[in-house]
Enzyme design. Structure first.
Site, mmCIF file in Angstrom:
data_model
loop_
_atom_site.group_PDB
_atom_site.id
_atom_site.type_symbol
_atom_site.label_atom_id
_atom_site.label_comp_id
_atom_site.label_asym_id
_atom_site.label_seq_id
_atom_site.Cartn_x
_atom_site.Cartn_y
_atom_site.Cartn_z
ATOM 1 N N SER A 137 -6.531 -9.334 6.748
ATOM 2 C CA SER A 137 -5.978 -9.577 8.084
ATOM 3 C C SER A 137 -5.369 -10.975 8.240
ATOM 4 O O SER A 137 -5.520 -11.610 9.282
ATOM 5 C CB SER A 137 -7.032 -9.305 9.163
ATOM 6 O OG SER A 137 -7.431 -7.942 9.134
ATOM 7 N N GLU B 143 -9.688 -0.751 -1.972
ATOM 8 C CA GLU B 143 -9.384 0.672 -1.725
ATOM 9 C C GLU B 143 -9.438 1.465 -3.025
ATOM 10 O O GLU B 143 -9.812 2.638 -3.021
ATOM 11 C CB GLU B 143 -8.017 0.787 -1.023
ATOM 12 C CG GLU B 143 -8.117 0.310 0.423
ATOM 13 C CD GLU B 143 -6.831 -0.244 1.013
ATOM 14 O OE1 GLU B 143 -5.741 0.022 0.480
ATOM 15 O OE2 GLU B 143 -6.935 -0.972 2.033
ATOM 16 N N LYS C 226 0.849 -1.210 0.000
ATOM 17 C CA LYS C 226 0.000 0.000 0.000
ATOM 18 C C LYS C 226 0.880 1.254 0.000
ATOM 19 O O LYS C 226 1.973 1.243 -0.564
ATOM 20 C CB LYS C 226 -0.953 -0.011 1.195
ATOM 21 C CG LYS C 226 -1.715 -1.314 1.349
ATOM 22 C CD LYS C 226 -2.873 -1.170 2.290
ATOM 23 C CE LYS C 226 -3.464 -2.530 2.573
ATOM 24 N NZ LYS C 226 -4.807 -2.460 3.100
#
Ligand code: PEP
Length: 247
Positions: free
Chosen positions: A210, A95, A11
């Site tokens: 996660s 995202e 990211k």
């Protein structure tokens, strides 16, 4: 037998100084039978290439333009990524879909643009918490996949990867249970089986959301989970390597 793949998604993180140690540690620490890749921010592609070339670890980007060239300020094309010897590129990360307006149609165009440039797209799909609670997880994920199938056809998935990433599990510390993840992965594979048994059986389906060192083995042990897309834990060499070892 599908070979497992673990892909890190850095990211918007990193610096030349911080990446140096992380890339070196990943290069030195990856052993075993799984494929491993890191998807780094664009400015660090040259650094990733220099650090990883000649090793078993590959690198890639987190997005790609649907356009090949021209007046598209700020965009990065597939051929530019190929210039840096990228193997993979994420398309349709949640995202990008939620903060940058990547619609199913745009994602389908990015998937095709990646393949034209010789890259392997990692198509990310997944439902929001509201969608899961409304009982429409299967519908959402199928819709996201149909858009790409309609544009590129099933055979395009012979050289692609799909990542199921429930939006409610990304960066939240809340992981889908192995059973929840397997259920959606099986549904995705069944969708491909309708069009091509061969493509479906070879297609690598990653789980993302996660994934940590302490839950990776159980997730990766599910019959239709062929590895993981790893966000936060890919920034810590020890954690990422433990996840790679679990694969
Ligand atoms: C991701 O960024 O795709 C992701 C799965 O993040 P995290 O592992 O931090 O949930």
């Amino acid at each position: 037998m599908r070979r497992k793949l673990v892909a890190g998604n850095w990211k918007l993180n990193g610096s030349l100084a911080a990446n140096k140690g992380l890339l070196q540690a990943v290069r030195d620490g990856v052993k075993g039978q799984a494929d491993v890749a890191v998807c780094v921010p664009y400015p660090y592609l040259a650094q990733a290439r220099a650090a990883l070339e000649g090793s078993s670890v590959t690198w890639g980007a987190q997005d790609v333009s649907e356009h090949a060239q021209g007046a598209w300020t700020g965009e990065v094309s597939g051929s530019m990524l190929a210039d840096f010897a990228c193997r993979y590129v994420l398309v349709g990360h949640s995202e990008r879909r939620s903060f940058f307006g990547d619609t199913d149609t745009v994602v389908a165009a990015k998937f095709a643009a990646a393949q034209v440039a010789g890259l392997t797209p990692v198509l990310c799909v997944g439902e929001t918490l509201a969608e899961r609670e409304a009982g429409i997880t299967g519908e959402v994920v199928t819709r996201q996949i149909e858009a790409v199938l309609a544009n590129s056809g099933v055979d395009a998935f012979a050289s692609a990867v799909v990542a199921y990433e429930p939006v409610w599990a990304i960066g939240t510390g809340r992981t889908a249970s192995p059973e929840q993840a397997q259920e959606v992965h099986a549904l995705i594979r069944a969708r491909f089986e309708r069009d091509s048994q061969q493509v479906a059986s070879g297609l690598r389906l990653l789980y993302g959301g996660s994934v940590k060192a302490n839950n990776a083995a159980e997730l990766f042990g599910q019959p239709d989970i062929d590895g993981g897309l790893i966000g936060g834990a890919s920034l810590v060499a020890e954690d990422f390597l433990a996840i790679c070892a679990a694969a």
